[in-house]
Design an enzyme around this catalytic site. Sequence first.
Site, PDB file in Angstrom:
ATOM      1  N   CYS A  69     -41.425  34.040  -1.645  1.00 46.62           N
ATOM      2  CA  CYS A  69     -42.085  34.912  -2.614  1.00 46.62           C
ATOM      3  C   CYS A  69     -41.215  34.991  -3.876  1.00 46.62           C
ATOM      4  O   CYS A  69     -40.951  33.955  -4.490  1.00 46.62           O
ATOM      5  CB  CYS A  69     -42.342  36.276  -1.953  1.00 46.62           C
ATOM      6  SG  CYS A  69     -43.213  37.501  -2.954  1.00 46.62           S
TER       7      CYS A  69
ATOM      8  N   HIS B  59     -50.705  33.755   1.115  1.00 55.40           N
ATOM      9  CA  HIS B  59     -49.361  34.106   0.672  1.00 55.40           C
ATOM     10  C   HIS B  59     -48.567  34.717   1.831  1.00 55.40           C
ATOM     11  O   HIS B  59     -49.104  35.436   2.653  1.00 55.40           O
ATOM     12  CB  HIS B  59     -49.442  35.125  -0.474  1.00 55.40           C
ATOM     13  CG  HIS B  59     -48.140  35.351  -1.162  1.00 55.40           C
ATOM     14  ND1 HIS B  59     -47.611  34.445  -2.052  1.00 55.40           N
ATOM     15  CD2 HIS B  59     -47.257  36.379  -1.096  1.00 55.40           C
ATOM     16  CE1 HIS B  59     -46.459  34.912  -2.505  1.00 55.40           C
ATOM     17  NE2 HIS B  59     -46.228  36.083  -1.933  1.00 55.40           N
TER      18      HIS B  59
ATOM     19  N   ASP C  47     -53.736  31.141  -1.179  1.00 56.70           N
ATOM     20  CA  ASP C  47     -52.894  32.187  -1.765  1.00 56.70           C
ATOM     21  C   ASP C  47     -53.541  32.698  -3.054  1.00 56.70           C
ATOM     22  O   ASP C  47     -53.495  32.029  -4.092  1.00 56.70           O
ATOM     23  CB  ASP C  47     -51.503  31.628  -2.051  1.00 56.70           C
ATOM     24  CG  ASP C  47     -50.510  32.699  -2.476  1.00 56.70           C
ATOM     25  OD1 ASP C  47     -50.945  33.771  -2.929  1.00 56.70           O
ATOM     26  OD2 ASP C  47     -49.294  32.449  -2.367  1.00 56.70           O
TER      27      ASP C  47
END
Length: 226
Positions: free
Chosen positions: A116, A190, A163
């Site tokens: 991330c 994600h 995502d």
Amino acid sequence: MGETITLKSPLDGFEFAAYRARPADARRGGLVLIQEIFGVTDHIRELADSFAAEGYETIAPAFYDRLEPGFAADYSQAAIAKGVEYSQATPWDQVAADAQAAIDALAPPVFVTGFCWGGAATWLAACRCQGLSAASAFYGRRITELNGETPKIPIILHFGKADASIPMERVEEIREAHPDTPIYLYEAGHGFVSDRRADYDADSARLARLRTLALFANNGGGRSSA
């Protein structure tokens, strides 16, 4: 089980915490593991332990210690908002310096991986830091902010096709700017490596990890490194 250590940033001398996990058996190398926006959570520590089990002495720095020492959030909306706030309040120059402190605390070869926000920070470290051998970046949405910088080491990127926070247009921007960088796409959303998240996908997480470990092994991560 790991331990908490203290690192000192070469940027400003600030001392910040990090979680370190050591291999129980022969050592393959060192690894800097860069957090999500949520801080050094149980998930990050478990990942560090799992890489240590593979032979990598792993350090996971607490990049937000200047803002809130010991920050480790859950996945609530309030926690996400605070994590985003802290990520935006942490300058890239500071991130690179703090990552360098972690790299310098490890004997070579040293690798870096992140998730991330940490995926973008991994790209940053690959571009700016010294003493790294290879990098593996997971769903780094903000890599496009750093698209003008070129990694100095082998790096692979991982993104989920579903995502919503990273449209494929962003991935293509990276591919166009860095056509020699391997980009792997997964049938996932994600955060697919984290079993705490709704988008966790065991098959995608396993494949991405295998690719990451193969990259490290092919770039110096052999048994019994010093």
